[in-house]
Design a protein around this motif. Structure first.
Motif, PDB file in Angstrom:
ATOM      1  N   THR A 248      24.847  86.965  13.700  1.00  0.00           N
ATOM      2  CA  THR A 248      25.326  87.334  15.030  1.00  0.00           C
ATOM      3  C   THR A 248      24.206  87.237  16.059  1.00  0.00           C
ATOM      4  OG1 THR A 248      26.930  88.840  14.026  1.00  0.00           O
ATOM      5  CG2 THR A 248      26.459  89.142  16.374  1.00  0.00           C
ATOM      6  N   ALA A 249      23.020  87.709  15.694  1.00  0.00           N
ATOM      7  CA  ALA A 249      21.882  87.612  16.606  1.00  0.00           C
ATOM      8  C   ALA A 249      21.530  86.156  16.902  1.00  0.00           C
ATOM      9  CB  ALA A 249      20.686  88.337  16.008  1.00  0.00           C
ATOM     10  N   LEU A 250      21.605  85.305  15.880  1.00  0.00           N
ATOM     11  CA  LEU A 250      21.298  83.887  16.085  1.00  0.00           C
ATOM     12  C   LEU A 250      22.330  83.225  17.001  1.00  0.00           C
ATOM     13  CD1 LEU A 250      19.486  81.513  15.353  1.00  0.00           C
ATOM     14  CD2 LEU A 250      20.945  81.110  13.361  1.00  0.00           C
ATOM     15  N   GLU A 251      23.589  83.557  16.804  1.00  0.00           N
ATOM     16  CA  GLU A 251      24.632  82.993  17.661  1.00  0.00           C
ATOM     17  C   GLU A 251      24.476  83.457  19.102  1.00  0.00           C
ATOM     18  OE1 GLU A 251      28.292  84.094  15.905  1.00  0.00           O
ATOM     19  OE2 GLU A 251      28.134  82.664  14.232  1.00  0.00           O
ATOM     20  N   ARG A 256      23.024  82.291  24.763  1.00  0.00           N
ATOM     21  CA  ARG A 256      22.223  82.520  25.968  1.00  0.00           C
ATOM     22  C   ARG A 256      21.488  81.245  26.398  1.00  0.00           C
ATOM     23  NH1 ARG A 256      21.320  87.505  23.352  1.00  0.00           N
ATOM     24  NH2 ARG A 256      19.411  86.672  22.384  1.00  0.00           N
ATOM     25  N   GLY A 257      21.042  80.470  25.437  1.00  0.00           N
ATOM     26  CA  GLY A 257      20.382  79.206  25.785  1.00  0.00           C
ATOM     27  C   GLY A 257      21.334  78.226  26.436  1.00  0.00           C
ATOM     28  N   LEU A 258      22.567  78.127  25.918  1.00  0.00           N
ATOM     29  CA  LEU A 258      23.566  77.236  26.521  1.00  0.00           C
ATOM     30  C   LEU A 258      23.963  77.697  27.911  1.00  0.00           C
ATOM     31  CD1 LEU A 258      25.875  76.648  23.402  1.00  0.00           C
ATOM     32  CD2 LEU A 258      24.173  75.074  24.362  1.00  0.00           C
ATOM     33  N   LEU A 259      24.075  79.025  28.090  1.00  0.00           N
ATOM     34  CA  LEU A 259      24.449  79.558  29.395  1.00  0.00           C
ATOM     35  C   LEU A 259      23.359  79.299  30.432  1.00  0.00           C
ATOM     36  CD1 LEU A 259      26.468  81.167  31.106  1.00  0.00           C
ATOM     37  CD2 LEU A 259      25.361  83.267  30.306  1.00  0.00           C
ATOM     38  N   ALA A 260      22.084  79.450  30.016  1.00  0.00           N
ATOM     39  CA  ALA A 260      20.994  79.180  30.955  1.00  0.00           C
ATOM     40  C   ALA A 260      20.979  77.712  31.368  1.00  0.00           C
ATOM     41  CB  ALA A 260      19.667  79.561  30.299  1.00  0.00           C
ATOM     42  N   ALA A 261      21.237  76.821  30.413  1.00  0.00           N
ATOM     43  CA  ALA A 261      21.285  75.393  30.755  1.00  0.00           C
ATOM     44  C   ALA A 261      22.447  75.094  31.696  1.00  0.00           C
ATOM     45  CB  ALA A 261      21.401  74.575  29.470  1.00  0.00           C
ATOM     46  N   HIS A 302      31.684  81.968  44.007  1.00  0.00           N
ATOM     47  CA  HIS A 302      31.586  82.636  42.694  1.00  0.00           C
ATOM     48  C   HIS A 302      32.647  82.120  41.735  1.00  0.00           C
ATOM     49  CE1 HIS A 302      32.758  85.925  39.900  1.00  0.00           C
ATOM     50  NE2 HIS A 302      31.435  85.971  39.695  1.00  0.00           N
ATOM     51  N   THR A 303      33.879  81.986  42.234  1.00  0.00           N
ATOM     52  CA  THR A 303      34.965  81.506  41.389  1.00  0.00           C
ATOM     53  C   THR A 303      34.717  80.076  40.926  1.00  0.00           C
ATOM     54  OG1 THR A 303      36.510  82.939  42.596  1.00  0.00           O
ATOM     55  CG2 THR A 303      37.450  81.161  41.274  1.00  0.00           C
ATOM     56  N   LYS A 304      34.213  79.235  41.821  1.00  0.00           N
ATOM     57  CA  LYS A 304      33.943  77.853  41.482  1.00  0.00           C
ATOM     58  C   LYS A 304      32.805  77.771  40.436  1.00  0.00           C
ATOM     59  CE  LYS A 304      32.468  73.468  43.482  1.00  0.00           C
ATOM     60  NZ  LYS A 304      32.003  72.758  44.721  1.00  0.00           N
ATOM     61  N   ALA A 305      31.772  78.603  40.599  1.00  0.00           N
ATOM     62  CA  ALA A 305      30.634  78.565  39.674  1.00  0.00           C
ATOM     63  C   ALA A 305      31.054  79.041  38.278  1.00  0.00           C
ATOM     64  CB  ALA A 305      29.497  79.443  40.212  1.00  0.00           C
ATOM     65  N   VAL A 306      31.859  80.096  38.210  1.00  0.00           N
ATOM     66  CA  VAL A 306      32.295  80.607  36.908  1.00  0.00           C
ATOM     67  C   VAL A 306      33.177  79.581  36.209  1.00  0.00           C
ATOM     68  CG1 VAL A 306      33.696  82.386  35.794  1.00  0.00           C
ATOM     69  CG2 VAL A 306      32.078  83.021  37.580  1.00  0.00           C
ATOM     70  N   GLY A 307      34.027  78.871  36.969  1.00  0.00           N
ATOM     71  CA  GLY A 307      34.867  77.848  36.359  1.00  0.00           C
ATOM     72  C   GLY A 307      34.043  76.721  35.777  1.00  0.00           C
ATOM     73  N   GLN A 308      33.007  76.286  36.494  1.00  0.00           N
ATOM     74  CA  GLN A 308      32.155  75.215  35.977  1.00  0.00           C
ATOM     75  C   GLN A 308      31.381  75.657  34.724  1.00  0.00           C
ATOM     76  OE1 GLN A 308      29.641  73.816  39.092  1.00  0.00           O
ATOM     77  NE2 GLN A 308      31.343  73.048  40.380  1.00  0.00           N
ATOM     78  N   LEU A 309      30.924  76.907  34.726  1.00  0.00           N
ATOM     79  CA  LEU A 309      30.204  77.413  33.555  1.00  0.00           C
ATOM     80  C   LEU A 309      31.115  77.479  32.340  1.00  0.00           C
ATOM     81  CD1 LEU A 309      28.111  80.323  35.157  1.00  0.00           C
ATOM     82  CD2 LEU A 309      27.288  78.068  34.435  1.00  0.00           C
ATOM     83  N   ARG A 310      32.346  77.955  32.548  1.00  0.00           N
ATOM     84  CA  ARG A 310      33.266  78.036  31.417  1.00  0.00           C
ATOM     85  C   ARG A 310      33.592  76.656  30.884  1.00  0.00           C
ATOM     86  NH1 ARG A 310      36.857  80.644  33.847  1.00  0.00           N
ATOM     87  NH2 ARG A 310      36.317  82.757  33.144  1.00  0.00           N
ATOM     88  N   LEU A 311      33.755  75.719  31.766  1.00  0.00           N
ATOM     89  CA  LEU A 311      34.088  74.362  31.335  1.00  0.00           C
ATOM     90  C   LEU A 311      32.943  73.761  30.533  1.00  0.00           C
ATOM     91  CD1 LEU A 311      36.043  71.962  31.416  1.00  0.00           C
ATOM     92  CD2 LEU A 311      34.977  71.261  33.604  1.00  0.00           C
ATOM     93  N   GLN A 312      31.698  73.950  30.985  1.00  0.00           N
ATOM     94  CA  GLN A 312      30.556  73.397  30.255  1.00  0.00           C
ATOM     95  C   GLN A 312      30.382  74.039  28.873  1.00  0.00           C
ATOM     96  OE1 GLN A 312      26.911  73.155  32.419  1.00  0.00           O
ATOM     97  NE2 GLN A 312      27.892  72.456  34.338  1.00  0.00           N
ATOM     98  N   LEU A 313      30.624  75.337  28.788  1.00  0.00           N
ATOM     99  CA  LEU A 313      30.487  76.008  27.481  1.00  0.00           C
ATOM    100  C   LEU A 313      31.568  75.563  26.514  1.00  0.00           C
ATOM    101  CD1 LEU A 313      29.556  79.656  28.612  1.00  0.00           C
ATOM    102  CD2 LEU A 313      28.049  77.890  27.670  1.00  0.00           C
ATOM    103  N   VAL A 314      32.786  75.347  27.008  1.00  0.00           N
ATOM    104  CA  VAL A 314      33.863  74.883  26.134  1.00  0.00           C
ATOM    105  C   VAL A 314      33.574  73.470  25.640  1.00  0.00           C
ATOM    106  CG1 VAL A 314      36.314  74.240  26.084  1.00  0.00           C
ATOM    107  CG2 VAL A 314      35.605  76.379  27.155  1.00  0.00           C
ATOM    108  N   GLU A 315      33.051  72.612  26.507  1.00  0.00           N
ATOM    109  CA  GLU A 315      32.734  71.251  26.096  1.00  0.00           C
ATOM    110  C   GLU A 315      31.587  71.251  25.055  1.00  0.00           C
ATOM    111  OE1 GLU A 315      31.793  69.194  29.620  1.00  0.00           O
ATOM    112  OE2 GLU A 315      33.890  68.964  30.278  1.00  0.00           O
ATOM    113  N   THR A 316      30.653  72.189  25.202  1.00  0.00           N
ATOM    114  CA  THR A 316      29.540  72.265  24.239  1.00  0.00           C
ATOM    115  C   THR A 316      30.027  72.682  22.867  1.00  0.00           C
ATOM    116  OG1 THR A 316      28.067  72.843  26.073  1.00  0.00           O
ATOM    117  CG2 THR A 316      27.280  73.270  23.825  1.00  0.00           C
ATOM    118  N   GLU A 317      30.968  73.618  22.811  1.00  0.00           N
ATOM    119  CA  GLU A 317      31.512  74.069  21.528  1.00  0.00           C
ATOM    120  C   GLU A 317      32.310  72.972  20.836  1.00  0.00           C
ATOM    121  OE1 GLU A 317      33.740  77.561  22.302  1.00  0.00           O
ATOM    122  OE2 GLU A 317      31.992  78.832  22.707  1.00  0.00           O
TER     123      GLU A 317
END
Length: 317
Positions: A248-251, A256-261, A302-317
């Motif tokens: 869990t700690a590793l995940e 956090r690394g993906l979110l910072a990127a 804020h809404t636009k930034a959160v949407g872009q972050l969610r989209l990038q994290l989903v594509e990474t997974e």
């Protein structure tokens, strides 16, 4: 006509010698029986061999040397000779301390180290050397053993944080359980134990709460698990691990690394809004005052930034 008398049978030399041999053999057997010792009516006792002492008696030279050391130790008040005699006497009687410590250790739990008992007993030996009077003709071992044992027990009591009254109550309860188990051939109930001790059930519960702090267990103590295979584990291995799972700690670190990127890929204004809102704890109105825009505009960014972050994290997974 009268019958003729029977002719006597002639005896050969071999036949005439048989009775003589038989009589001689019978006399020999009878003589052998008479020579046997009479059987004892009581139990037969086997003579025990004398006990052989494994300790060699002290030679006259050793006894004279020991007497000289005592004389130097007692006559000289403060001198190098007295200190040297004192050290040699301590070394000479040191095995006596180990003997007493081993006897005391038999009634103590395994958590008590015998080496500690020996160190406690050395204080008793030194005190016995100072107070012993060789002129009275008493044996030093007889004088020192009770003092060595007393020093060990005093030190154990000083280190024990549990009052002696609680220890006494714990022994009484153990004795009551043991007596009732031998009487009823089963485990006794709390009411039976309370009746045996002459106390009420509530008083028994209070005593059990007091003695619950008496038992101390070591985390590295070995416990037997599975008597068939003889597996052994330590007490520490049986405790539940309430810490964080390493996976869990590793995940979390990877997330956090993906979110910072993903945050670094946003535009400058979107990055400022996300940083001030989530990391600095500012409200949307305060962020609007810093950027010089309205609160509704900050909400859109804020809404636009959160949407872009969610989209990038989903594509990474």
């Amino acid at each position: 006509m009268p019958r003729a008398p029977k002719a006597e049978k002639a005896t050969t030399p071999v036949e005439s010698s048989k009775p003589k041999k038989a009589d001689k053999a019978a006399k020999t057997v009878k003589a052998a029986k008479n020579d046997r010792p009479a059987a004892r009516s009581g139990p037969v006792r086997v003579a025990s061999s004398p006990r052989v002492s494994t300790r060699q008696p002290a030679s006259p030279d050793e006894l004279n040397e020991l007497a000289r050391l005592w004389e130097e130790f007692k006559q000289n008040e403060v001198s190098g000779a007295r200190e040297g005699a004192r050290e040699r006497l301590i070394l000479h009687y040191a095995p006596l301390v180990k003997y007493v410590a081993s006897r005391v250790a038999t009634g103590l739990p395994a958590s008590v180290d015998q080496a500690d008992l020996v160190s406690y007993g050395m204080f008793g030996l030194i005190d016995a050397l100072e107070k012993f009077d060789p002129g009275r003709g008493n044996k030093f071992e007889t004088y020192a053993i009770p003092r060595i044992k007393g020093a060990i027990i005093d030190e154990l009591r000083a280190m024990d944080w549990v009052p002696r009254s609680v220890r006494f109550k714990a022994r009484e309860i153990e004795k009551a359980y043991s007596d009732l188990e031998s009487i009823h051939k089963r485990g006794p109930t709390e009411k039976e134990v309370a009746a045996r001790l002459g106390v009420t059930l509530r008083e028994l519960h209070d005593v059990i709460n007091q003695i619950s702090f008496v038992q101390v267990l070591q985390l590295d103590e070995i416990l037997s698990v599975g008597s068939d295979r003889g597996e052994q584990v330590s007490l520490l291995d049986t405790l539940a691990d309430r810490g964080t799972d390493p996976t869990t700690a590793l995940e979390g670190e990877e997330t956090r690394g993906l979110l910072a990127a993903a945050i670094n890929s946003l535009s400058e204004r979107e990055k400022i809004v996300v940083t001030l809102y989530y990391f600095e704890g500012l409200t949307l109105a305060e962020i609007g005052d810093i950027l010089g825009v309205t609160e509704s505009r900050v909400c859109q960014i804020h809404t636009k930034a959160v949407g872009q972050l969610r989209l990038q994290l989903v594509e990474t997974e």
